[in-house]
Design a protein around this motif. Structure first.
Motif, mmCIF file in Angstrom:
data_model
loop_
_atom_site.group_PDB
_atom_site.id
_atom_site.type_symbol
_atom_site.label_atom_id
_atom_site.label_comp_id
_atom_site.label_asym_id
_atom_site.label_seq_id
_atom_site.Cartn_x
_atom_site.Cartn_y
_atom_site.Cartn_z
ATOM 1 N N ARG A 180 0.838 -1.210 0.000
ATOM 2 C CA ARG A 180 0.000 0.000 0.000
ATOM 3 C C ARG A 180 0.866 1.251 0.000
ATOM 4 O O ARG A 180 0.620 2.196 -0.733
ATOM 5 C CB ARG A 180 -0.893 0.035 1.233
ATOM 6 N N GLY A 181 1.870 1.240 0.857
ATOM 7 C CA GLY A 181 2.763 2.387 0.941
ATOM 8 C C GLY A 181 3.523 2.622 -0.347
ATOM 9 O O GLY A 181 3.705 3.763 -0.778
ATOM 10 N N LEU A 182 3.973 1.557 -0.976
ATOM 11 C CA LEU A 182 4.703 1.704 -2.232
ATOM 12 C C LEU A 182 3.807 2.232 -3.343
ATOM 13 O O LEU A 182 4.232 3.049 -4.160
ATOM 14 C CB LEU A 182 5.323 0.361 -2.638
ATOM 15 N N ARG A 183 2.556 1.786 -3.373
ATOM 16 C CA ARG A 183 1.630 2.285 -4.398
ATOM 17 C C ARG A 183 1.315 3.752 -4.191
ATOM 18 O O ARG A 183 1.220 4.510 -5.135
ATOM 19 C CB ARG A 183 0.332 1.476 -4.384
ATOM 20 N N SER A 184 1.154 4.166 -2.948
ATOM 21 C CA SER A 184 0.753 5.547 -2.691
ATOM 22 C C SER A 184 1.906 6.523 -2.813
ATOM 23 O O SER A 184 1.696 7.719 -2.845
ATOM 24 C CB SER A 184 0.122 5.667 -1.301
ATOM 25 N N SER A 185 3.139 6.024 -2.918
ATOM 26 C CA SER A 185 4.273 6.934 -3.009
ATOM 27 C C SER A 185 4.596 7.324 -4.444
ATOM 28 O O SER A 185 5.571 8.011 -4.688
ATOM 29 C CB SER A 185 5.502 6.314 -2.341
#
Length: 76
Positions: free
Chosen positions: A36-41
């Motif tokens: 999730r964090g990688l997608r939102s960055s």
């Protein structure tokens, strides 16, 4: 891959919350949160300023005149 990591309290709480809500194991919960964090960055889309011809009817080189036109006469 196996490794040892140390989580801050708030991060560990988020992992535990996801584990309880979705009935996941520790690795699955950490993987999901990381993804999730990688997608939102991803970088946000580039800002594009929209413009129009405008056709100003005042001499914008005279700032005082433009301000008076936009805001009204200055108070004494």
């Amino acid at each position: 891959m196996r490794t040892t990591v140390t989580f801050d309290d708030d991060t560990f709480a988020a992992v535990e919350r996801l584990r309880r809500e979705r009935r996941l194991g520790l690795s699955a919960a950490v993987d999901e949160l990381l993804r999730r964090g990688l997608r939102s960055s991803d970088a946000p889309p580039a800002f594009v300023q929209r413009t129009s011809p405008g056709h100003a009817r005042v001499d914008v080189r005279d700032v005082a005149e433009v301000l008076e036109l936009l805001e009204g006469p200055a108070s004494p």
